[in-house]
Design a protein around this motif. Sequence first.
Motif, PDB file in Angstrom:
ATOM      1  N   SER A   1      -8.011   7.444  10.011  1.00  0.00           N
ATOM      2  CA  SER A   1      -7.926   8.830   9.599  1.00  0.00           C
ATOM      3  C   SER A   1      -8.565   8.990   8.225  1.00  0.00           C
ATOM      4  CB  SER A   1      -6.462   9.268   9.541  1.00  0.00           C
ATOM      5  OG  SER A   1      -6.346  10.490   8.859  1.00  0.00           O
ATOM      6  N   PRO A   2      -9.412  10.001   8.039  1.00  0.00           N
ATOM      7  CA  PRO A   2     -10.022  10.207   6.719  1.00  0.00           C
ATOM      8  C   PRO A   2      -8.983  10.335   5.610  1.00  0.00           C
ATOM      9  CG  PRO A   2     -11.100  11.587   8.360  1.00  0.00           C
ATOM     10  CD  PRO A   2      -9.902  10.968   9.032  1.00  0.00           C
ATOM     11  N   ALA A   3      -7.844  10.953   5.910  1.00  0.00           N
ATOM     12  CA  ALA A   3      -6.814  11.127   4.887  1.00  0.00           C
ATOM     13  C   ALA A   3      -6.289   9.788   4.390  1.00  0.00           C
ATOM     14  CB  ALA A   3      -5.660  11.964   5.441  1.00  0.00           C
ATOM     15  N   ALA A   4      -6.187   8.803   5.266  1.00  0.00           N
ATOM     16  CA  ALA A   4      -5.653   7.501   4.879  1.00  0.00           C
ATOM     17  C   ALA A   4      -6.624   6.737   3.986  1.00  0.00           C
ATOM     18  CB  ALA A   4      -5.335   6.679   6.124  1.00  0.00           C
ATOM     19  N   VAL A   5      -7.894   7.029   4.121  1.00  0.00           N
ATOM     20  CA  VAL A   5      -8.912   6.312   3.357  1.00  0.00           C
ATOM     21  C   VAL A   5      -9.101   6.907   1.960  1.00  0.00           C
ATOM     22  CG1 VAL A   5     -11.358   5.633   3.350  1.00  0.00           C
ATOM     23  CG2 VAL A   5     -10.086   5.653   5.488  1.00  0.00           C
TER      24      VAL A   5
ATOM     25  N   TYR B   1      -6.252  -1.306  -6.903  1.00  0.00           N
ATOM     26  CA  TYR B   1      -7.458  -1.273  -7.731  1.00  0.00           C
ATOM     27  C   TYR B   1      -7.650  -2.522  -8.600  1.00  0.00           C
ATOM     28  CZ  TYR B   1      -5.815  -0.207 -12.498  1.00  0.00           C
ATOM     29  OH  TYR B   1      -5.265  -0.289 -13.756  1.00  0.00           O
ATOM     30  N   PRO B   2      -6.584  -3.180  -9.131  1.00  0.00           N
ATOM     31  CA  PRO B   2      -6.854  -4.421  -9.875  1.00  0.00           C
ATOM     32  C   PRO B   2      -7.478  -5.510  -8.993  1.00  0.00           C
ATOM     33  CG  PRO B   2      -4.655  -3.593 -10.370  1.00  0.00           C
ATOM     34  CD  PRO B   2      -5.157  -2.819  -9.192  1.00  0.00           C
TER      35      PRO B   2
ATOM     36  N   GLU C   1       2.613   7.273  -0.840  1.00  0.00           N
ATOM     37  CA  GLU C   1       1.600   6.516  -0.108  1.00  0.00           C
ATOM     38  C   GLU C   1       0.303   6.413  -0.903  1.00  0.00           C
ATOM     39  OE1 GLU C   1      -0.469   6.363   4.324  1.00  0.00           O
ATOM     40  OE2 GLU C   1       1.301   7.595   3.960  1.00  0.00           O
ATOM     41  N   SER C   2      -0.066   7.477  -1.605  1.00  0.00           N
ATOM     42  CA  SER C   2      -1.305   7.446  -2.389  1.00  0.00           C
ATOM     43  C   SER C   2      -1.251   6.355  -3.453  1.00  0.00           C
ATOM     44  CB  SER C   2      -1.560   8.803  -3.041  1.00  0.00           C
ATOM     45  OG  SER C   2      -1.806   9.794  -2.081  1.00  0.00           O
ATOM     46  N   HIS C   3      -0.144   6.291  -4.191  1.00  0.00           N
ATOM     47  CA  HIS C   3      -0.039   5.292  -5.246  1.00  0.00           C
ATOM     48  C   HIS C   3       0.131   3.886  -4.678  1.00  0.00           C
ATOM     49  CE1 HIS C   3      -0.245   7.043  -9.240  1.00  0.00           C
ATOM     50  NE2 HIS C   3       0.269   8.151  -8.734  1.00  0.00           N
TER      51      HIS C   3
ATOM     52  N   ALA D   1      -9.289   4.289  -5.433  1.00  0.00           N
ATOM     53  CA  ALA D   1      -9.077   2.978  -6.062  1.00  0.00           C
ATOM     54  C   ALA D   1     -10.401   2.261  -6.292  1.00  0.00           C
ATOM     55  CB  ALA D   1      -8.154   2.123  -5.185  1.00  0.00           C
ATOM     56  N   LEU D   2     -11.316   2.362  -5.325  1.00  0.00           N
ATOM     57  CA  LEU D   2     -12.628   1.736  -5.470  1.00  0.00           C
ATOM     58  C   LEU D   2     -13.414   2.378  -6.614  1.00  0.00           C
ATOM     59  CD1 LEU D   2     -14.792  -0.214  -4.458  1.00  0.00           C
ATOM     60  CD2 LEU D   2     -15.505   1.536  -2.815  1.00  0.00           C
ATOM     61  N   MET D   3     -13.359   3.697  -6.700  1.00  0.00           N
ATOM     62  CA  MET D   3     -14.056   4.398  -7.773  1.00  0.00           C
ATOM     63  C   MET D   3     -13.481   4.034  -9.140  1.00  0.00           C
ATOM     64  SD  MET D   3     -14.434   8.167  -5.987  1.00  0.00           S
ATOM     65  CE  MET D   3     -15.347   8.925  -7.333  1.00  0.00           C
ATOM     66  N   PHE D   4     -12.148   3.944  -9.225  1.00  0.00           N
ATOM     67  CA  PHE D   4     -11.531   3.616 -10.509  1.00  0.00           C
ATOM     68  C   PHE D   4     -11.812   2.169 -10.893  1.00  0.00           C
ATOM     69  CE2 PHE D   4      -8.004   2.626 -13.428  1.00  0.00           C
ATOM     70  CZ  PHE D   4      -8.184   3.660 -14.336  1.00  0.00           C
ATOM     71  N   ALA D   5     -11.861   1.266  -9.908  1.00  0.00           N
ATOM     72  CA  ALA D   5     -12.200  -0.127 -10.197  1.00  0.00           C
ATOM     73  C   ALA D   5     -13.617  -0.222 -10.752  1.00  0.00           C
ATOM     74  CB  ALA D   5     -12.070  -0.970  -8.924  1.00  0.00           C
TER      75      ALA D   5
END
Length: 311
Positions: free
Chosen positions: A163-167, A120-121, A112-114, A173-177
């Motif tokens: 849920s905080p875990a889902a975010v 991110y693109p 789910e994380s990936h 992804a936002l940070m890596f972008a």
Amino acid sequence: MKPTSLSVGATARDAAADSRAGIALMVLTTFIFAMQDGISRHLASEYNVLMVVMIRYWFFAAFVTVIAARRAGGLRRAAATTQPFLQAFRGFLLAGEICVMVLAFVLLGLVESHAVFAAYPLLVAALSGPILGERVGWRRWVAIGVGFVGVLIILQPGMRVFSPAAVVPLISALMFALYSLLTRYAARRDSAATSFFWTGVVGAIVMTGPGLWFWEPMSLGDWGWMAALCVSGAAGHYTLIKCYELAEASAVQPFAYFQLVFASAVGLTVFGETLEPNVAIGAAIVVGAGLFTLWRERRRARRLSAPSTGR
């Protein structure tokens, strides 16, 4: 003297061979990083995330230092930059992103994380306008919108979306972008070697304080896994560097999605995760939208680099 058709053909074959080698290296890189993610998930479930990332960064900093020292100009040239605050912020941002993503592995699992991180693109495309001043056409905006519909399908609105875990992986992804865009911005004045050096050294400095605070004894077996984590990180970055030396980024970037496939396979086979239908459907939508934005970006780059006819 005009080049002969034989020499032109040989050049084209060499370029095609380099492109194929670059693609193969990108697939290998995604496999290495997927194995690294699996090790990170194991260690972070046993020890504090900050400590795990700190040790990983110590090895990473040593790796980039050795690479820089062996290049012409040595460490002085690698560290030379006219934008130190930007480079330092990039390093800080990536270190934070790694911590957030490893936490997501523990909370949600690799699959789910990936699946969420694959967006991110799309975030890069959406933010390239305000940060880099690039024009984002309506087709790419549609693809971005479709991609985020896929993210919502993965997160299941009304169930886990709040849920905080889902975010957590979406924040990663936002940070890596943002990190990717700032890397492009830094590349206008600094070499890739300089950015690479600052990324490793700043990350190690940033992580050492909090990592030491949460230090805890580690078993001998897990020190073995930690060594594997450090070596895989260095190996992955090395193959990635070689990949971009051989082929254009636009040619190999679509194959970066193989990390989703490999990481999901690790999650399913090693950690006993399950592939829910909504995750599979949403991930397919996200990847499809991401590939479309990469294709549009490649077409745009070709138009901009095409020689003018003067008419």
